[in-house]
Design a protein around this motif. Structure first.
Motif, PDB file in Angstrom:
ATOM      1  N   THR A 147       0.826  -1.205   0.000  1.00  0.00           N
ATOM      2  CA  THR A 147       0.000   0.000   0.000  1.00  0.00           C
ATOM      3  C   THR A 147       0.863   1.258   0.000  1.00  0.00           C
ATOM      4  O   THR A 147       0.428   2.313  -0.471  1.00  0.00           O
ATOM      5  CB  THR A 147      -0.943   0.004   1.219  1.00  0.00           C
ATOM      6  OG1 THR A 147      -1.738  -1.182   1.185  1.00  0.00           O
ATOM      7  CG2 THR A 147      -1.860   1.223   1.225  1.00  0.00           C
ATOM      8  N   GLN A 244      -6.522   3.936   3.983  1.00  0.00           N
ATOM      9  CA  GLN A 244      -6.918   2.759   3.229  1.00  0.00           C
ATOM     10  C   GLN A 244      -7.542   3.106   1.873  1.00  0.00           C
ATOM     11  O   GLN A 244      -7.911   2.221   1.115  1.00  0.00           O
ATOM     12  CB  GLN A 244      -7.920   1.921   4.037  1.00  0.00           C
ATOM     13  CG  GLN A 244      -7.289   1.112   5.161  1.00  0.00           C
ATOM     14  CD  GLN A 244      -6.578  -0.115   4.612  1.00  0.00           C
ATOM     15  OE1 GLN A 244      -5.660  -0.021   3.798  1.00  0.00           O
ATOM     16  NE2 GLN A 244      -7.016  -1.280   5.030  1.00  0.00           N
ATOM     17  N   SER A 277      -6.834  -2.392   0.703  1.00  0.00           N
ATOM     18  CA  SER A 277      -6.525  -1.006   0.360  1.00  0.00           C
ATOM     19  C   SER A 277      -7.080  -0.700  -1.027  1.00  0.00           C
ATOM     20  O   SER A 277      -6.687  -1.337  -2.016  1.00  0.00           O
ATOM     21  CB  SER A 277      -5.015  -0.762   0.393  1.00  0.00           C
ATOM     22  OG  SER A 277      -4.499  -1.004   1.690  1.00  0.00           O
TER      23      SER A 277
END
Length: 294
Positions: A147, A244, A277
């Motif tokens: 991420t 996220q 994510s």
């Protein structure tokens, strides 16, 4: 198109694939956490809840074009005793594989923690890969993605994509930090954990809960330098959503059997910690659209 989210959580796969340009005329989701179910219903009121993963095949839903599943990962986690497929939660992936075998979607996407790549779980990973390929007729690729290439959060997860072999028009992976559009993307090289399988027989973790408050004109301390814990505070719910890739207040409300209620702060953290994510899913989805004849 029809999408089925297994172990759906709050719908990160649905949101990420929509951002990648997919449009779903029908959306099914399977989940057992009542708060995740309520939040999913609130954000996707047209979606149809179909119960737990063990009984999906019995529901009689129409064939999905895409099936996604971030199956329970606790038994593969870095923390804990690591039972792997021997654990009650991680073994639920077997039901997801049976759903794939039954419906034979054009595409399926599996997400899980990087612990599945650890030496102590290599037998489990081989078992999972063999189960996917034994379905027959799918080209399978996987890679460990972070991420941090998209958002300021270090969160490594394996993404595995299976596509009907005759629909493949290119490779989905590798994905590297150069593919990301976010200003917070790192400059890490493409990781080495990339794999591909083709077999044509058969029918045709948690968000870090604290951030460091930097005073005006201040600078981040170098890695491994002592931190002044007086400068730490909890992330807000909205900050957690942004870490996220979800819209602000995405987890604020839930539809509890027709009653719209606010979701508590602690539960919102848990929902976000268990979610995929969104921009990572978006990138994977974009690559699927570019390299798959759907």
């Amino acid at each position: 198109m029809v999408l089925l989210e297994l172990f759906s959580g709050i719908g990160g796969f649905s949101l990420g694939l929509e951002k990648a340009g997919f449009h779903f005329d029908k959306l099914y989701f399977s989940e057992i956490d009542r708060h995740a179910i309520a939040n999913f219903k609130y954000n996707y009121p047209y979606a149809e809840y179909i119960g737990k993963v063990e009984t999906v095949i019995e529901t009689g839903i129409e064939r999905p074009d895409i099936i996604t599943f971030g199956s329970p990962c606790q038994d593969f986690s870095v923390a804990g005793i690591g039972k792997g497929l021997g654990g009650d939660r991680s073994s639920l992936i077997s039901y997801a594989i049976e759903v794939i075998r039954y419906f034979r979607p054009d595409v399926f996407i599996w997400e899980n923690v990087k612990g599945v790549l650890f030496t102590r779980h290599r037998t489990d990973l081989f078992t999972i890969l063999k189960a996917f390929t034994d379905v027959g007729g799918y080209h399978i690729e996987w890679q460990l993605l972070n991420t941090a290439w998209f958002l300021p959060q270090n969160r490594e997860r394996i993404y595995l994509v299976g596509r009907m072999s005759e629909k493949c028009a290119g490779h989905i992976f590798p994905v590297g930090s150069e593919d990301t559009q976010g200003s917070g993307a790192s400059q890490e090289p493409v990781p080495s954990h990339i794999g591909t399988i083709t077999k044509s027989y058969g029918r045709a973790s948690n968000i870090v809960p604290y951030i460091q408050v930097i005073p005006p004109g201040g600078h981040y301390k170098p890695l491994m330098t002592a931190i002044d814990y007086n400068s730490l505070r909890m992330v807000t719910e909205i900050e957690g959503e942004r870490l996220q890739g979800f819209p602000d207040d995405y987890t604020r409300y839930g539809d509890y059997d027709g009653e719209i209620r606010e979701i508590s702060r602690s539960i919102r953290y848990g929902l976000l910690g268990n979610a995929v994510s969104v921009p990572v899913v978006e990138q994977v989805g974009t690559n699927i659209k570019l390299t798959t004849n759907l």
